[in-house]
Design an enzyme around this catalytic site. Structure first.
Site, mmCIF file in Angstrom:
data_model
loop_
_atom_site.group_PDB
_atom_site.id
_atom_site.type_symbol
_atom_site.label_atom_id
_atom_site.label_comp_id
_atom_site.label_asym_id
_atom_site.label_seq_id
_atom_site.Cartn_x
_atom_site.Cartn_y
_atom_site.Cartn_z
ATOM 1 N N THR A 136 -44.565 77.131 -76.752
ATOM 2 C CA THR A 136 -45.084 77.934 -77.856
ATOM 3 C C THR A 136 -44.978 79.427 -77.561
ATOM 4 O O THR A 136 -44.959 79.840 -76.387
ATOM 5 C CB THR A 136 -46.568 77.584 -78.105
ATOM 6 O OG1 THR A 136 -47.141 78.493 -79.053
ATOM 7 C CG2 THR A 136 -47.371 77.690 -76.811
ATOM 8 N N ASP A 137 -44.942 80.229 -78.624
ATOM 9 C CA ASP A 137 -44.952 81.675 -78.443
ATOM 10 C C ASP A 137 -46.315 82.193 -77.992
ATOM 11 O O ASP A 137 -46.442 83.326 -77.530
ATOM 12 C CB ASP A 137 -44.522 82.392 -79.722
ATOM 13 C CG ASP A 137 -45.367 82.063 -80.943
ATOM 14 O OD1 ASP A 137 -46.320 81.259 -80.827
ATOM 15 O OD2 ASP A 137 -45.063 82.583 -82.037
ATOM 16 N N GLU A 138 -47.333 81.358 -78.084
ATOM 17 C CA GLU A 138 -48.678 81.802 -77.714
ATOM 18 C C GLU A 138 -48.817 82.119 -76.229
ATOM 19 O O GLU A 138 -49.757 82.811 -75.820
ATOM 20 C CB GLU A 138 -49.719 80.761 -78.140
ATOM 21 C CG GLU A 138 -49.783 80.575 -79.646
ATOM 22 C CD GLU A 138 -50.987 79.781 -80.097
ATOM 23 O OE1 GLU A 138 -52.077 79.959 -79.505
ATOM 24 O OE2 GLU A 138 -50.854 78.987 -81.038
ATOM 25 N N TYR A 162 -55.606 76.589 -74.752
ATOM 26 C CA TYR A 162 -54.361 75.948 -75.171
ATOM 27 C C TYR A 162 -53.148 76.685 -74.631
ATOM 28 O O TYR A 162 -52.278 76.110 -73.968
ATOM 29 C CB TYR A 162 -54.281 75.873 -76.698
ATOM 30 C CG TYR A 162 -52.879 75.626 -77.204
ATOM 31 C CD1 TYR A 162 -52.175 74.474 -76.828
ATOM 32 C CD2 TYR A 162 -52.239 76.563 -78.029
ATOM 33 C CE1 TYR A 162 -50.885 74.257 -77.279
ATOM 34 C CE2 TYR A 162 -50.954 76.345 -78.471
ATOM 35 C CZ TYR A 162 -50.270 75.195 -78.100
ATOM 36 O OH TYR A 162 -48.983 74.987 -78.538
ATOM 37 N N LYS A 166 -50.225 75.594 -71.809
ATOM 38 C CA LYS A 166 -48.781 75.559 -72.081
ATOM 39 C C LYS A 166 -48.038 76.495 -71.136
ATOM 40 O O LYS A 166 -46.929 76.180 -70.677
ATOM 41 C CB LYS A 166 -48.511 75.940 -73.535
ATOM 42 C CG LYS A 166 -48.964 74.912 -74.546
ATOM 43 C CD LYS A 166 -48.263 73.567 -74.382
ATOM 44 C CE LYS A 166 -46.797 73.622 -74.803
ATOM 45 N NZ LYS A 166 -46.167 72.272 -74.750
#
Length: 353
Positions: A136-138, A162, A166
């Site tokens: 994810t870009d997060e 989260y 990741k």
């Protein structure tokens, strides 16, 4: 790599995983796809109904942390490509209960890596293998209004349990390539939308709330910005990486559609005003609520690497894709009604070939 690849897809009954399985089988009829999914709350066997009867498809109900099971599947199915979608992915849930995110996203990914190393780099090596990790870009943190978009060299700065889980899994995948020589690739995507998305995420939640005349909760001032990526474009990006991506590399996959959360919700209201008109405009249902803890302000993806190396260009314009998504939910109540009632969790979950 060829169209005869034999894939193990983890989390293949989830939103992006199920769309990828359907996409891949439509375009690569000569291969094999085995789905491994634990069918937790966001995994729905019904999302795979369109491919269940295909002879090149197999579903296995199991946990990615079951290393012996993964090793057995890799061997008995002759798997050469593992596409890893399985993850706990809802930020709100990670804030309320982070343990499951560490267990699945970190420990689970490590179990897969260990199994792949044992089988693919053990006694009978599989030279053309690929372990593709979907992230994810997060992991990159939060951007200011004028900051350049995230690139593959942006330093990691995760801000939620989260995104931290990741980020940890990304680092493990990279380490297994550099330390052990496992053939890996990683993709970091922006916010996905489209059919089959579990209705806790913004777009399907709002669609179903609109259908029921329920409030549309918008965090804070609604000006948090996300780059929206149609799930079909994401699937195509992963396909390009599997076929031509350089081993050991990371590729960002974006949709080129930055929108504030409030803009997205207002667009959904306008579409529903047209498709399912009510006595008053649907935007009357918008309700601003207390902001999420640690809410990142803006995400944006720089996808020039994927475009330059592999020719990726998102094909779905956001406005058209959003309208198609609303129409899909309007036409597929048989898919989402059992989710709202909880019925789908009570169904039997046998393995199948």
């Amino acid at each position: 790599m060829t169209t005869s690849q034999r894939l193990l897809v983890t989390g293949g009954a989830g939103f992006i995983g199920a769309n990828f399985v359907r996409y891949w089988l439509e375009r690569h009829p000569g291969g094999r796809v085995v789905v491994l999914d634990a069918l937790t709350y966001a995994g729905n066997r019904a999302s795979l109904a369109a491919v269940e009867a295909r002879p090149e498809f197999r579903f296995v109900h199991g946990d990615i942390r079951d290393e012996a099971l993964v090793e057995r599947l890799l061997r008995e199915e002759g798997i050469d490509t593992l596409v890893h979608f399985a993850a706990e992915s809802h930020v709100d849930r990670s804030i309320a209960g982070p343990d499951a995110f560490i267990d699945t996203n970190v420990v689970g990914t490590h179990s897969l890596l260990k199994a792949a190393r044992t089988v693919w780099l053990g006694g009978a090596t599989v030279p053309g293998h690929r372990f593709h990790h979907v992230s994810t870009d997060e992991v990159y943190g939060s951007l200011g209004p004028q900051d350049p978009a995230f690139s593959e060299t942006t330093p990691y700065a995760p801000n939620s349990p989260y995104s931290a889980s990741k980020a940890a899994s990304d680092h493990l995948v990279r380490a297994y390539h550099h330390t052990y020589g496992l053939n890996t690739t990683i993709s970091n995507c922006s916010n996905n939308y489209g059919p089959l998305q579990f209705p806790e995420k913004l777009i399907p939640l709002c669609i179903l709330n609109l259908l029921g005349g329920q409030p549309l909760p918008v965090y804070g001032d609604g000006r948090n910005v996300r780059d929206w990526l149609h799930v079909e474009d994401h699937c195509r990006g992963i396909e390009l990486i599997l076929q031509g991506g350089r081993v050991g590399e990371t590729y960002n996959v974006g949709g080129g559609a930055e929108r504030t959360n409030l803009q997205v919700v207002e667009s959904l209201c306008a579409i529903m005003d047209e498709l399912r008109p009510a006595s008053a405009p649907h935007n009357r249902l918008i309700e601003f609520v207390e902001d999420r803890l640690g809410h990142d302000r803006r995400y944006a993806i720089d996808e020039r690497k994927l475009h330059g190396e592999l020719g990726y260009v998102p094909a779905n314009r956001f406005e058209a894709g959003l309208r198609e998504t609303v129409s899909w939910y309007l036409d597929n109540a048989a898919w989402w009604q059992p989710i709202l009632s909880g019925e789908y969790l009570e169904r039997a979950r046998p393995d199948g070939r």
